[in-house]
Design a protein around this motif. Structure first.
Motif, PDB file in Angstrom:
ATOM      1  N   ALA A  94       0.835  -1.204   0.000  1.00 23.24           N
ATOM      2  CA  ALA A  94       0.000   0.000   0.000  1.00 23.24           C
ATOM      3  C   ALA A  94       0.871   1.256   0.000  1.00 23.24           C
ATOM      4  CB  ALA A  94      -0.931  -0.008   1.214  1.00 23.24           C
ATOM      5  N   LEU A  95       1.937   1.243   0.784  1.00 22.93           N
ATOM      6  CA  LEU A  95       2.852   2.384   0.813  1.00 22.93           C
ATOM      7  C   LEU A  95       3.547   2.554  -0.533  1.00 22.93           C
ATOM      8  CD1 LEU A  95       4.292   1.795   4.372  1.00 22.93           C
ATOM      9  CD2 LEU A  95       3.080   3.859   3.639  1.00 22.93           C
ATOM     10  N   GLU A  96       3.964   1.468  -1.109  1.00 22.47           N
ATOM     11  CA  GLU A  96       4.633   1.538  -2.412  1.00 22.47           C
ATOM     12  C   GLU A  96       3.665   1.992  -3.507  1.00 22.47           C
ATOM     13  OE1 GLU A  96       7.994  -1.946  -1.618  1.00 22.47           O
ATOM     14  OE2 GLU A  96       6.168  -2.420  -2.730  1.00 22.47           O
ATOM     15  N   ALA A  97       2.379   1.684  -3.337  1.00 28.47           N
ATOM     16  CA  ALA A  97       1.376   2.114  -4.312  1.00 28.47           C
ATOM     17  C   ALA A  97       1.082   3.601  -4.198  1.00 28.47           C
ATOM     18  CB  ALA A  97       0.090   1.317  -4.138  1.00 28.47           C
ATOM     19  N   GLY A  98       1.479   4.212  -3.086  1.00 22.59           N
ATOM     20  CA  GLY A  98       1.340   5.662  -2.985  1.00 22.59           C
ATOM     21  C   GLY A  98       0.514   6.219  -1.857  1.00 22.59           C
ATOM     22  N   CYS A  99       0.109   5.386  -0.886  1.00 23.66           N
ATOM     23  CA  CYS A  99      -0.646   5.952   0.228  1.00 23.66           C
ATOM     24  C   CYS A  99       0.287   6.764   1.134  1.00 23.66           C
ATOM     25  CB  CYS A  99      -1.375   4.873   1.023  1.00 23.66           C
ATOM     26  SG  CYS A  99      -0.339   3.854   2.089  1.00 23.66           S
ATOM     27  N   ASN A 100      -0.295   7.676   1.864  1.00 20.56           N
ATOM     28  CA  ASN A 100       0.471   8.535   2.765  1.00 20.56           C
ATOM     29  C   ASN A 100       0.411   8.066   4.210  1.00 20.56           C
ATOM     30  OD1 ASN A 100      -0.960  10.191   0.518  1.00 20.56           O
ATOM     31  ND2 ASN A 100       0.917  11.331   0.949  1.00 20.56           N
ATOM     32  N   GLY A 101      -0.404   7.064   4.467  1.00 23.15           N
ATOM     33  CA  GLY A 101      -0.515   6.548   5.822  1.00 23.15           C
ATOM     34  C   GLY A 101      -1.213   5.207   5.835  1.00 23.15           C
ATOM     35  N   VAL A 200       9.426   6.977   3.243  1.00 28.48           N
ATOM     36  CA  VAL A 200       9.138   6.577   4.620  1.00 28.48           C
ATOM     37  C   VAL A 200       9.498   5.110   4.833  1.00 28.48           C
ATOM     38  CG1 VAL A 200       7.286   6.182   6.292  1.00 28.48           C
ATOM     39  CG2 VAL A 200       7.365   8.322   5.012  1.00 28.48           C
ATOM     40  N   VAL A 201       9.124   4.259   3.866  1.00 30.18           N
ATOM     41  CA  VAL A 201       9.460   2.844   3.968  1.00 30.18           C
ATOM     42  C   VAL A 201      10.970   2.659   3.987  1.00 30.18           C
ATOM     43  CG1 VAL A 201       9.285   0.599   2.837  1.00 30.18           C
ATOM     44  CG2 VAL A 201       7.325   2.135   2.834  1.00 30.18           C
TER      45      VAL A 201
END
Length: 210
Positions: A94-101, A200-201
């Protein structure tokens, strides 16, 4: 935070987020119960923030696909994933797909409110328990051992990983907003991150292996 779009197929969850959004000052709150309806609502209303579930019916990753589709046209609108999944692999996707949180549905109310508040002010947020599990994943190409960062870069990277916005970081370390933005750009290049969410990751990776 004038408008928020909630994409979740559980009415009780959507109602809960509406209360949080209105308590945080949202003037308009829109809801959608499927990825397709969510995409249509996004196009119709262009919300200032999106709260997104990942699972819809039997499709456990429909939200990730919707997120990727949204990011093809909009890289800036904050997206908070609110999911029942506790898998660090799914959270990382999800983070890699572009979510901010990313926050879990069984998180305590104060954490859920903190996640919403952080994203609405321009920051990034990952549930601490999930962040720890992401850091424990096997990472054959972890950047920590091969990339040297300056003290300033490490300071800003650490604050980004903690979910702080550019403006909050600038105030905390007494530098300009532009300085923080420039350092963040440099960090993305050094760590080969295409977005702040991906950075962030990689920040979690860096501080786990440095």
């Amino acid at each position: 935070m004038p408008s928020v779009l909630i994409i979740d197929d559980h009415p009780v969850v959507a109602e809960g987020w509406e209360r949080i959004a209105r308590a945080s000052g949202a003037c308009d709150v829109y809801s959608a119960a499927s990825p397709l309806a969510g995409l249509r609502a996004y196009r119709a209303h262009r919300p200032d923030m999106i709260v997104l579930d990942l699972s819809f019916g039997d499709n456990k990753m429909a939200g990730v696909r919707l997120l990727r589709r949204l990011r093809l046209h909009d890289a800036r609108t904050p997206v908070l994933v609110f999911s029942m999944h506790r898998s660090p692999i799914i959270a990382r996707r999800a983070l890699e797909a572009g979510c901010n949180g990313f926050v879990n549905k069984d998180s305590p109310p104060e954490e859920i409110n903190a996640a919403f508040s952080t994203l609405s002010s321009g920051g990034f947020y990952v549930s601490p328990a999930i962040a720890t599990r992401i850091a424990m994943l096997s990472r054959p190409s972890s950047p920590g051992a091969e990339i040297r960062l300056t003290e300033r870069e490490m300071e800003i990277l650490g604050m980004l990983a903690a979910g702080r916005s550019y403006r909050e970081i600038a105030s905390a370390i007494c530098v300009s907003y532009k300085t923080v933005a420039n350092v963040s750009h440099s960090l993305r290049e050094k760590l080969k991150a295409s977005s702040i969410a991906e950075l962030v990751v990689k920040a979690i990776d860096y501080f786990d292996t440095a």
